[in-house]
Design a protein around this motif. Structure first.
Motif, short mmCIF file in Angstrom:
data_model
loop_
_atom_site.label_atom_id
_atom_site.label_comp_id
_atom_site.label_asym_id
_atom_site.label_seq_id
_atom_site.Cartn_x
_atom_site.Cartn_y
_atom_site.Cartn_z
N VAL A 188 0.83 -1.21 0.00
CA VAL A 188 0.00 0.00 0.00
C VAL A 188 0.86 1.26 0.00
N GLU A 189 1.97 1.21 0.75
CA GLU A 189 2.85 2.39 0.80
C GLU A 189 3.37 2.72 -0.59
N ARG A 190 3.73 1.73 -1.36
CA ARG A 190 4.27 1.95 -2.71
C ARG A 190 3.20 2.56 -3.62
N GLU A 191 1.96 2.07 -3.50
CA GLU A 191 0.88 2.61 -4.31
C GLU A 191 0.61 4.07 -3.96
N ARG A 192 0.59 4.37 -2.66
CA ARG A 192 0.35 5.75 -2.24
C ARG A 192 1.47 6.67 -2.70
N LEU A 193 2.70 6.19 -2.57
CA LEU A 193 3.84 6.98 -3.04
C LEU A 193 3.77 7.20 -4.55
N GLY A 194 3.35 6.17 -5.26
CA GLY A 194 3.25 6.29 -6.71
C GLY A 194 2.29 7.39 -7.13
N LEU A 195 1.16 7.50 -6.43
CA LEU A 195 0.18 8.54 -6.74
C LEU A 195 0.73 9.93 -6.39
N VAL A 196 1.41 10.01 -5.25
CA VAL A 196 2.01 11.29 -4.84
C VAL A 196 3.04 11.74 -5.86
N LEU A 197 3.89 10.81 -6.28
CA LEU A 197 4.93 11.15 -7.25
C LEU A 197 4.34 11.51 -8.61
N ALA A 198 3.35 10.72 -9.05
CA ALA A 198 2.73 11.01 -10.35
C ALA A 198 2.11 12.39 -10.35
N SER A 199 1.42 12.73 -9.28
CA SER A 199 0.78 14.05 -9.19
C SER A 199 1.82 15.17 -9.13
N THR A 200 2.94 14.90 -8.47
CA THR A 200 3.99 15.92 -8.36
C THR A 200 4.72 16.11 -9.68
N TYR A 201 5.00 15.03 -10.38
CA TYR A 201 5.57 15.16 -11.72
C TYR A 201 4.61 15.93 -12.62
N ARG A 202 3.31 15.72 -12.40
CA ARG A 202 2.32 16.42 -13.22
C ARG A 202 2.33 17.92 -12.95
N VAL A 203 2.45 18.32 -11.69
CA VAL A 203 2.49 19.76 -11.41
C VAL A 203 3.77 20.37 -11.97
N ALA B 83 8.79 15.41 -17.50
CA ALA B 83 8.09 15.23 -16.23
C ALA B 83 6.87 14.35 -16.41
N LEU B 84 6.14 14.55 -17.50
CA LEU B 84 4.93 13.77 -17.74
C LEU B 84 5.24 12.31 -18.01
N THR B 85 6.37 12.05 -18.67
CA THR B 85 6.79 10.66 -18.91
C THR B 85 7.01 9.93 -17.59
N SER B 86 7.69 10.58 -16.66
CA SER B 86 7.92 9.97 -15.34
C SER B 86 6.60 9.81 -14.59
N ALA B 87 5.71 10.79 -14.74
CA ALA B 87 4.41 10.70 -14.08
C ALA B 87 3.63 9.49 -14.56
N LYS B 88 3.68 9.23 -15.86
CA LYS B 88 2.95 8.09 -16.40
C LYS B 88 3.51 6.76 -15.88
N LEU B 89 4.82 6.69 -15.74
CA LEU B 89 5.42 5.46 -15.23
C LEU B 89 4.94 5.15 -13.82
N ARG B 90 4.87 6.18 -12.98
CA ARG B 90 4.41 5.97 -11.61
C ARG B 90 2.90 5.68 -11.58
N ALA B 91 2.13 6.36 -12.42
CA ALA B 91 0.68 6.20 -12.41
C ALA B 91 0.25 4.81 -12.84
N VAL B 92 0.91 4.27 -13.86
CA VAL B 92 0.55 2.95 -14.37
C VAL B 92 0.74 1.89 -13.29
N GLU B 93 1.77 2.05 -12.48
CA GLU B 93 2.08 1.05 -11.46
C GLU B 93 1.09 1.08 -10.30
N THR B 94 0.33 2.16 -10.15
CA THR B 94 -0.61 2.25 -9.02
C THR B 94 -1.93 1.55 -9.31
N GLY B 95 -2.26 1.39 -10.58
CA GLY B 95 -3.54 0.77 -10.92
C GLY B 95 -4.73 1.72 -10.80
#
Length: 405
Positions: free
Chosen positions: A153-168, A185-197
């Motif tokens: 769960v921690e990894r999923e939550r971190l993934g969303l935080v990182l994806a949103s931060t790369y997006r900003v 930045a958006l490329t990195s955001a997509k990588l984190r977002a895909v992993e969260t489901g």
């Protein structure tokens, strides 16, 4: 400055203009990694610059080679603080993605990083690039350092935080015309977002990508990206979830904006009607992952779309509806003032010059630094100057931002 006026300058004069008064020739040489003699030679238009030199100058000046060559006009020059903030943000985006976070020995908790992410978005919507850079850089470096060893769960939550931060970070870069940084930045955001489901975050990232394409004048791609993502996240209107409605509505607005820039009024109307429908189901404006959407936001965006299509009467009618004169606190300063600039443009086109001047003053007093980086205030100022140049010079003095030369 218009594209035609910018194109009339020599390459040397463009470089000097982009360098501005807050960067010396030596400073540009240091930032570009070239000799002072080359900078002086370039600004004096002595000889042709190599492709390599052009790329170095573009990187140091935070612009594109096409701007230096006069193929497109620049935004108004950044001040020293914004330039430094974007450099820090760029370092964090690239170093965090590459795993270069040495020195981050005790990263913050997920909750702490989430709060810093929220502060970065708040700074973005307030137009505070320096604060945004500080918060986002911290989240990206500490978050990635924690992410590599996290699980469950921690990894999923971190993934969303990182994806949103790369997006900003992408949104900030795109706002300053830094397309390459935005895409990175958006490329990195997509990588984190895909992993969260999470299906909503990828949809919001596509909305940002559509905006990047819009700023790059790739209008068909801007429409298709938004439309494709909207279909993927389209909610069941019998039992829609709030996140789906927010993402779907925002994507429909992205498609409508791009369609309006293509002067495709039929498509724009269809997309904005879908956005209004999603907003009506929400019932009120809400925030999700740094994105605001709801009935008021949809109407404000529709005003801008009608202005772009030349439907100034429809724009002013919509702006005159209940609640549009006093926008909700949930709407950010940037969104609020962008909407008011659209209203001012419509007022100009309708011959309501005094009202347009008052609206422009209201925006300038509320967000003077933001206004400096927008093209529309100058467009409105030049239109008002045809009626009274003295009035526009007075507006410039009042808000502290030059609107006409």
């Amino acid at each position: 400055m218009t594209v035609s006026g910018w194109a009339d300058l020599t390459t040397g004069r463009r470089i000097k203009h982009l360098r501005g008064s807050d960067m010396t020739q030596q400073g540009l040489a240091d930032a570009a990694g070239v000799s002072l003699a080359l900078v002086q030679k370039a600004e004096q238009d002595k000889g042709d610059l190599s492709v390599g030199s052009l790329l170095k100058f573009a990187a140091a000046l935070r612009t594109d080679v096409s701007v230096i060559l006069g193929q497109q006009a620049p935004r108004q020059g950044m001040n020293r603080e914004d330039r430094a903030a974007l450099r820090r943000l760029s370092d964090a985006v690239h170093e965090s993605a590459l795993g270069e976070w040495e020195g981050v020995e005790d990263p913050s908790s997920v909750d702490e990083l989430g709060k810093a992410r929220d502060l970065a978005w708040a700074a973005f919507w307030a137009g505070d690039t320096v604060a945004l850079s500080g918060f986002a850089s911290r989240v990206l470096m500490e978050g990635q350092a924690r992410y590599v060893s996290a699980g469950g769960v921690e990894r999923e939550r971190l993934g969303l935080v990182l994806a949103s931060t790369y997006r900003v970070a992408a949104s900030c870069a795109n706002g300053f015309g830094q397309r390459d940084l935005a895409l990175s930045a958006l490329t990195s955001a997509k990588l984190r977002a895909v992993e969260t489901g999470d299906p909503v975050m990828p949809a919001l990232l596509e909305s940002t990508l559509s905006w990047i394409y819009l700023r790059s004048a790739k209008l068909p791609r801007a429409v298709s990206v938004a439309e494709r993502a909207a279909l993927a996240v389209e909610p069941r209107f019998s039992r829609p979830s709030r996140p789906q409605l927010v993402a779907y509505g925002r994507l429909m607005i992205s498609a409508a904006v791009a369609a309006s820039r293509r002067e495709d009024e039929s498509a724009a109307d269809d997309y904005i009607s879908q956005a209004h429908a999603a907003a009506a189901r929400l019932g009120r404006d809400v925030d999700l992952y740094g994105t605001n959407f709801g009935p008021t936001a949809a109407k404000a965006e529709a005003v801008g779309i009608h202005v772009a299509l030349g439907n100034h009467g429809r724009a002013l009618k919509l702006a005159g509806e209940p609640g549009m004169n006093k926008l909700p606190c949930s709407m950010s300063k940037v969104a609020r003032n962008r909407y008011k600039l659209d209203v001012a443009q419509a007022q100009c086109s309708a011959g309501l010059y005094d009202q347009a001047a008052d609206t422009l003053i209201e925006v300038g007093l509320d967000a003077p630094e933001w206004v400096r980086h927008q093209a529309l205030p100058g467009v409105i100022g030049r239109r008002l100057a045809k009626v009274s140049a003295a009035r526009v010079r007075n507006i410039s003095r009042v808000i502290g931002v030059p609107l006409i030369s």
